[in-house]
Design a protein around this motif. Structure first.
Motif, PDB file in Angstrom:
ATOM      1  N   TRP A 199      13.509  -1.070   3.162  1.00 58.90           N
ATOM      2  CA  TRP A 199      12.504  -1.157   2.788  1.00 58.90           C
ATOM      3  C   TRP A 199      12.368   0.540   3.770  1.00 58.90           C
ATOM      4  N   GLN A 200      12.976   0.865   5.231  1.00 59.09           N
ATOM      5  CA  GLN A 200      13.833   2.329   5.172  1.00 59.09           C
ATOM      6  C   GLN A 200      14.052   2.939   4.673  1.00 59.09           C
ATOM      7  N   ILE A 201      14.877   2.593   3.762  1.00 58.16           N
ATOM      8  CA  ILE A 201      15.539   3.590   2.957  1.00 58.16           C
ATOM      9  C   ILE A 201      14.257   4.172   1.916  1.00 58.16           C
ATOM     10  N   LEU A 202      13.921   3.119   1.787  1.00 61.54           N
ATOM     11  CA  LEU A 202      12.680   3.507   0.203  1.00 61.54           C
ATOM     12  C   LEU A 202      11.775   4.189   1.041  1.00 61.54           C
ATOM     13  N   THR A 214       1.113  -1.261   0.089  1.00 63.02           N
ATOM     14  CA  THR A 214       0.121  -0.163  -0.209  1.00 63.02           C
ATOM     15  C   THR A 214       0.661   1.633   0.081  1.00 63.02           C
ATOM     16  N   ALA A 215       2.045   0.508  -0.344  1.00 67.36           N
ATOM     17  CA  ALA A 215       2.615   2.216  -0.157  1.00 67.36           C
ATOM     18  C   ALA A 215       3.282   3.078   1.212  1.00 67.36           C
ATOM     19  N   ASP A 216       3.026   2.499   2.015  1.00 69.71           N
ATOM     20  CA  ASP A 216       2.991   3.095   4.200  1.00 69.71           C
ATOM     21  C   ASP A 216       4.096   3.833   4.256  1.00 69.71           C
ATOM     22  N   VAL A 217       4.428   4.654   4.281  1.00 71.11           N
ATOM     23  CA  VAL A 217       5.722   5.152   4.197  1.00 71.11           C
ATOM     24  C   VAL A 217       5.692   4.724   5.830  1.00 71.11           C
ATOM     25  N   ALA A 218       4.700   5.522   6.622  1.00 68.01           N
ATOM     26  CA  ALA A 218       4.314   5.365   7.966  1.00 68.01           C
ATOM     27  C   ALA A 218       4.571   4.833   8.760  1.00 68.01           C
ATOM     28  N   GLY A 269       7.705  12.751   2.371  1.00 63.91           N
ATOM     29  CA  GLY A 269       6.481  13.466   1.800  1.00 63.91           C
ATOM     30  C   GLY A 269       5.910  13.741   0.982  1.00 63.91           C
ATOM     31  N   MET A 270       6.210  12.407   0.543  1.00 66.95           N
ATOM     32  CA  MET A 270       5.312  11.654  -1.234  1.00 66.95           C
ATOM     33  C   MET A 270       3.646  11.236  -0.337  1.00 66.95           C
ATOM     34  N   GLU A 271       3.249  11.407  -1.738  1.00 64.58           N
ATOM     35  CA  GLU A 271       1.998   9.719  -1.204  1.00 64.58           C
ATOM     36  C   GLU A 271       1.534   8.899  -2.632  1.00 64.58           C
ATOM     37  N   TYR A 323       8.212 -10.881  -0.854  1.00 62.65           N
ATOM     38  CA  TYR A 323       7.232 -10.116  -1.334  1.00 62.65           C
ATOM     39  C   TYR A 323       7.788  -9.511  -2.855  1.00 62.65           C
ATOM     40  N   VAL A 324       7.106  -8.968  -3.580  1.00 64.85           N
ATOM     41  CA  VAL A 324       7.203  -8.390  -4.879  1.00 64.85           C
ATOM     42  C   VAL A 324       6.319  -6.767  -4.336  1.00 64.85           C
ATOM     43  N   ALA A 325       6.818  -6.020  -4.703  1.00 60.44           N
ATOM     44  CA  ALA A 325       6.122  -4.741  -5.015  1.00 60.44           C
ATOM     45  C   ALA A 325       6.129  -3.468  -5.893  1.00 60.44           C
ATOM     46  N   THR A 326       5.545  -2.403  -5.996  1.00 59.94           N
ATOM     47  CA  THR A 326       5.481  -1.317  -7.310  1.00 59.94           C
ATOM     48  C   THR A 326       4.785  -0.630  -6.275  1.00 59.94           C
ATOM     49  N   TRP A 327       5.978   0.593  -6.461  1.00 54.92           N
ATOM     50  CA  TRP A 327       5.352   2.393  -5.661  1.00 54.92           C
ATOM     51  C   TRP A 327       5.799   2.683  -6.998  1.00 54.92           C
ATOM     52  N   SER A 328       4.557   3.851  -7.306  1.00 57.67           N
ATOM     53  CA  SER A 328       4.239   4.294  -8.014  1.00 57.67           C
ATOM     54  C   SER A 328       3.415   6.009  -7.993  1.00 57.67           C
TER      55      SER A 328
END
Length: 236
Positions: A203-206, A178-182, A212-214, A231-236
């Motif tokens: 992952w924490q480097i990511l 879910t690209a959950d940065v927090a 600041g992005m969503e 896991y394989v995931a994509t963020w964009s």
């Protein structure tokens, strides 16, 4: 700024020559990884940085053209990071060798490629700071983030069975998908280390790179073959 990211597991068994007769067992993971690299290519980055766990001797920056080998796994197979043949005095760690193999398999011909080897115990704040620095390296930065979840999902897993593993992996998969940065920022380094989750620092480097992005996220693969969370995931 960060324009795209792909998260992939980093077992050398992803490479069919290493897996040999068991190669088909990771066919779906392999296909998902190649799909994820395709998302990176579609983002048309100016710079691609592969990030993965590394031992003390292999930590830090690996320039484009750096080479790796799977000879330690009984296979005479060499890989090169990116398309440059400039070479480098440093050998890629296994995680970045797998990244180099994936990029070669996907016929990467886009942006220049660099690597970053990360210590498993790198503190979360330093991971986040490193990610922010990477995101500022070019106008359009993409990350190929290599790392595994817990290695304690079954009795035959490398770290044996730990009751905490399934919960840790479920939370990590949800955050990545879910690209959950927090949520990634909040991962606790100590239980991750105890569960042998090599992906925690990458992952924490990511998460730092996406601060600041969503971004939007998609989980392409979530399984635990051999008792290890992949896991394989994509963020964009």
């Amino acid at each position: 700024m960060l324009v795209a990211a792909a998260v992939c597991p980093c077992p050398p068994l992803l490479v069919p020559e290493v897996a040999a007769g068991a190669a088909s067992e990771l066919d779906s993971a392999r296909a998902a990884c190649l799909d994820a690299v395709g998302v990176l290519a579609a983002a048309r980055p100016d710079l691609l940085i592969a990030v993965g766990p590394a031992g003390a001797a292999d930590q830090g920056v690996h320039a484009e053209g750096a080479t790796g080998s799977f000879s330690g796994f009984g296979v005479d197979l060499r890989v090169r990071l990116g398309t440059s043949d400039a070479g480098s005095g440093r050998r890629l760690p296994p995680s970045l060798s797998v990244a180099a193999w994936l990029l070669d398999r996907a016929e990467w011909a886009g942006a220049p490629v660099e690597g970053l080897g990360v210590g498993e115990l790198l503190e979360p704040e330093r991971c986040l700071a490193a990610g922010r620095e990477l995101a500022g390296r070019a106008e359009r930065v993409a990350l190929l983030v290599m790392g595994d979840g817990s290695a304690c999902r079954t009795l035959k897993a490398p770290g044996y069975l730990d009751e905490r593993a399934a919960g840790f992996d479920a939370a990590a998969a949800r955050a990545l998908g879910t690209a959950d940065v927090a949520a990634l920022k909040a991962l606790d380094a100590r239980p991750a280390h105890e569960l042998k989750a090599s992906g925690r620092a990458p992952w924490q480097i990511l998460a730092g790179a996406a601060d600041g992005m969503e971004p939007g996220g998609q989980l392409l693969y979530d399984d635990a073959p051999y008792g290890v969370g992949y896991y394989v995931a994509t963020w964009s």
